[in-house]
Design an enzyme around this catalytic site. Sequence first.
Site, mmCIF file in Angstrom:
data_model
loop_
_atom_site.group_PDB
_atom_site.id
_atom_site.type_symbol
_atom_site.label_atom_id
_atom_site.label_comp_id
_atom_site.label_asym_id
_atom_site.label_seq_id
_atom_site.Cartn_x
_atom_site.Cartn_y
_atom_site.Cartn_z
ATOM 1 N N GLN A 1 0.826 -1.225 0.000
ATOM 2 C CA GLN A 1 0.000 0.000 0.000
ATOM 3 C C GLN A 1 0.854 1.268 0.000
ATOM 4 O OE1 GLN A 1 -2.538 0.823 3.341
ATOM 5 N NE2 GLN A 1 -1.112 -0.038 4.842
ATOM 6 N N TYR B 1 7.600 -9.692 15.602
ATOM 7 C CA TYR B 1 7.554 -8.651 14.568
ATOM 8 C C TYR B 1 8.343 -7.417 15.033
ATOM 9 C CZ TYR B 1 5.581 -4.774 11.853
ATOM 10 O OH TYR B 1 5.430 -3.639 11.073
HETATM 11 N N1 LIG Z 1 0.762 -1.381 7.544
HETATM 12 C C1 LIG Z 1 0.963 -0.943 8.776
HETATM 13 O O1 LIG Z 1 0.019 -0.778 9.554
HETATM 14 C C2 LIG Z 1 2.360 -0.617 9.252
HETATM 15 C C3 LIG Z 1 2.563 -0.274 10.587
HETATM 16 C C4 LIG Z 1 3.861 0.024 11.020
HETATM 17 C C5 LIG Z 1 4.909 -0.013 10.117
HETATM 18 N N2 LIG Z 1 4.672 -0.356 8.832
HETATM 19 C C6 LIG Z 1 5.820 -0.402 7.910
HETATM 20 O O2 LIG Z 1 5.575 0.456 6.802
HETATM 21 C C7 LIG Z 1 6.211 -0.092 5.631
HETATM 22 C C8 LIG Z 1 5.184 -0.181 4.494
HETATM 23 O O3 LIG Z 1 4.168 -1.115 4.872
HETATM 24 P P1 LIG Z 1 2.807 -1.279 4.073
HETATM 25 O O4 LIG Z 1 1.720 -0.813 4.950
HETATM 26 O O5 LIG Z 1 2.910 -0.717 2.697
HETATM 27 O O6 LIG Z 1 2.734 -2.881 4.021
HETATM 28 P P2 LIG Z 1 2.136 -3.861 2.932
HETATM 29 O O7 LIG Z 1 0.960 -3.273 2.257
HETATM 30 O O8 LIG Z 1 2.034 -5.177 3.610
HETATM 31 O O9 LIG Z 1 3.325 -3.933 1.854
HETATM 32 C C9 LIG Z 1 4.491 -4.648 2.081
HETATM 33 C C10 LIG Z 1 4.955 -5.161 0.730
HETATM 34 O O10 LIG Z 1 6.160 -5.906 0.923
HETATM 35 C C11 LIG Z 1 6.075 -7.049 0.080
HETATM 36 N N3 LIG Z 1 6.991 -8.085 0.515
HETATM 37 C C12 LIG Z 1 6.866 -8.961 1.551
HETATM 38 N N4 LIG Z 1 7.926 -9.778 1.582
HETATM 39 C C13 LIG Z 1 8.721 -9.438 0.543
HETATM 40 C C14 LIG Z 1 9.942 -9.932 0.021
HETATM 41 N N5 LIG Z 1 10.570 -10.961 0.598
HETATM 42 N N6 LIG Z 1 10.480 -9.324 -1.064
HETATM 43 C C15 LIG Z 1 9.848 -8.298 -1.656
HETATM 44 N N7 LIG Z 1 8.692 -7.781 -1.226
HETATM 45 C C16 LIG Z 1 8.135 -8.357 -0.141
HETATM 46 C C17 LIG Z 1 4.619 -7.474 0.178
HETATM 47 O O11 LIG Z 1 4.294 -8.341 -0.869
HETATM 48 P P3 LIG Z 1 3.078 -9.395 -0.691
HETATM 49 O O12 LIG Z 1 1.860 -8.585 -0.373
HETATM 50 O O13 LIG Z 1 3.031 -10.091 -1.990
HETATM 51 O O14 LIG Z 1 3.476 -10.271 0.475
HETATM 52 C C18 LIG Z 1 3.936 -6.118 0.064
HETATM 53 O O15 LIG Z 1 3.785 -5.756 -1.286
HETATM 54 C C19 LIG Z 1 6.783 -1.436 6.078
HETATM 55 O O16 LIG Z 1 8.140 -1.286 6.425
HETATM 56 C C20 LIG Z 1 5.997 -1.772 7.314
HETATM 57 O O17 LIG Z 1 6.679 -2.648 8.185
HETATM 58 C C21 LIG Z 1 3.433 -0.641 8.358
#
Ligand SMILES: NC(=O)c1ccc[n+]([C@@H]2O[C@H](COP(=O)([O-])OP(=O)(O)OC[C@H]3O[C@@H](n4cnc5c(N)ncnc54)[C@H](OP(=O)(O)O)[C@@H]3O)[C@@H](O)[C@H]2O)c1
Length: 293
Positions: free
Chosen positions: A11, A125
């Site tokens: 996202q 995590y």
């Molecule tokens: N979402 C939250 O509430 C939240 C809260 C705190 C921090 N964060 C941090 O914010 C950042 C962005 O998160 P987001 O919300 O955009 O999360 P997200 O929507 O889950 O996106 C994460 C992406 O990483 C991909 N991914 C997972 N394993 C991978 C791998 N081995 N190689 C390449 N890509 C991989 C996933 O692919 P698939 O979907 O195909 O698995 C997904 O496209 C992250 O660092 C996250 O930890 C997020």
Amino acid sequence: MRTILFGAGGQLGVDLARLCRKRGHSLLALRRSQLDITDEPATRQRIARHNPDCVINAAAYNQVDQAESDAETAMRVNALAVRNMAFACAEAGAVLVHYSTDYVFSGEKGSPYTETDAPAPQSVYGVSKLAGETFAQAHCPAHYVLRVAGVFGPPGRHTRRGNFAEFVLRKCAQGASLRIVDDQFATPTFGPALAARTLDLIERKIPFGLYHLAGGEPVSWFDFARKIVRLAHCSADLEPIDRTHYQAQAHRPRCAALSNARVEAAGIAKMPSLDAAIAEYLRSRKRERPVRR
Ligand SMILES: NC(=O)c1ccc[n+]([C@@H]2O[C@H](COP(=O)([O-])OP(=O)(O)OC[C@H]3O[C@@H](n4cnc5c(N)ncnc54)[C@H](OP(=O)(O)O)[C@@H]3O)[C@@H](O)[C@H]2O)c1
């Protein structure tokens, strides 16, 4: 600016890619199907070949509960892959932007956390994300490590993991009742605003380092849900519960609100209010199309 974006199908990744293009970056945006960041030689090769000014890592293993029984994958994606990236960025002379989480904190401080507060993660995590941010800081001097929380960006309407807003809207559409914790607080972060401020940091050459860049407005998950329901003009059977009634594998911080004071003092614009962010979310999500993985 030459930029590589990992995790372009998530996202935040979708919003970042959109904005990089709009701001004229020469962008190599890679979804998981195009590059698995745990493939260390392939990741290093991409960085060396593209010769980027900047590498943004939006890829992560975010399954907080699943991580409790799959610590190995959490550590490989959230920590070891970041270590590899940090070495490669340092070698290429590129800036590394990496995202971390409020879950690096215990949640027991009683007031918003600053960058000088000691982390004390309570889940696999949280430990894996803390290890990742530590590797980024240790091995790539030119880094921005950005701690965020409860990210909700319009592309989450179609991404695999979605987000809390989509969960609430889906339940409303199903006419299902919702029981949401009212004694657990966070600073939910609006994806497009986070993406814009991320690029501001890089483009304006703000000093490198660790920054909290979350929503700025602590709210309980129940109140967050209530705001979404109100602003979406839907009706929902919402019931506040306390966290002892929420069965989950991973421990979640009671109140891990993040203070944005440091990033604001560095000249980055305040995040929008939560109401404004939700209203914008609801407008934008209608335009979102399915995301390729
Ligand atoms: N979402 C939250 O509430 C939240 C809260 C705190 C921090 N964060 C941090 O914010 C950042 C962005 O998160 P987001 O919300 O955009 O999360 P997200 O929507 O889950 O996106 C994460 C992406 O990483 C991909 N991914 C997972 N394993 C991978 C791998 N081995 N190689 C390449 N890509 C991989 C996933 O692919 P698939 O979907 O195909 O698995 C997904 O496209 C992250 O660092 C996250 O930890 C997020």
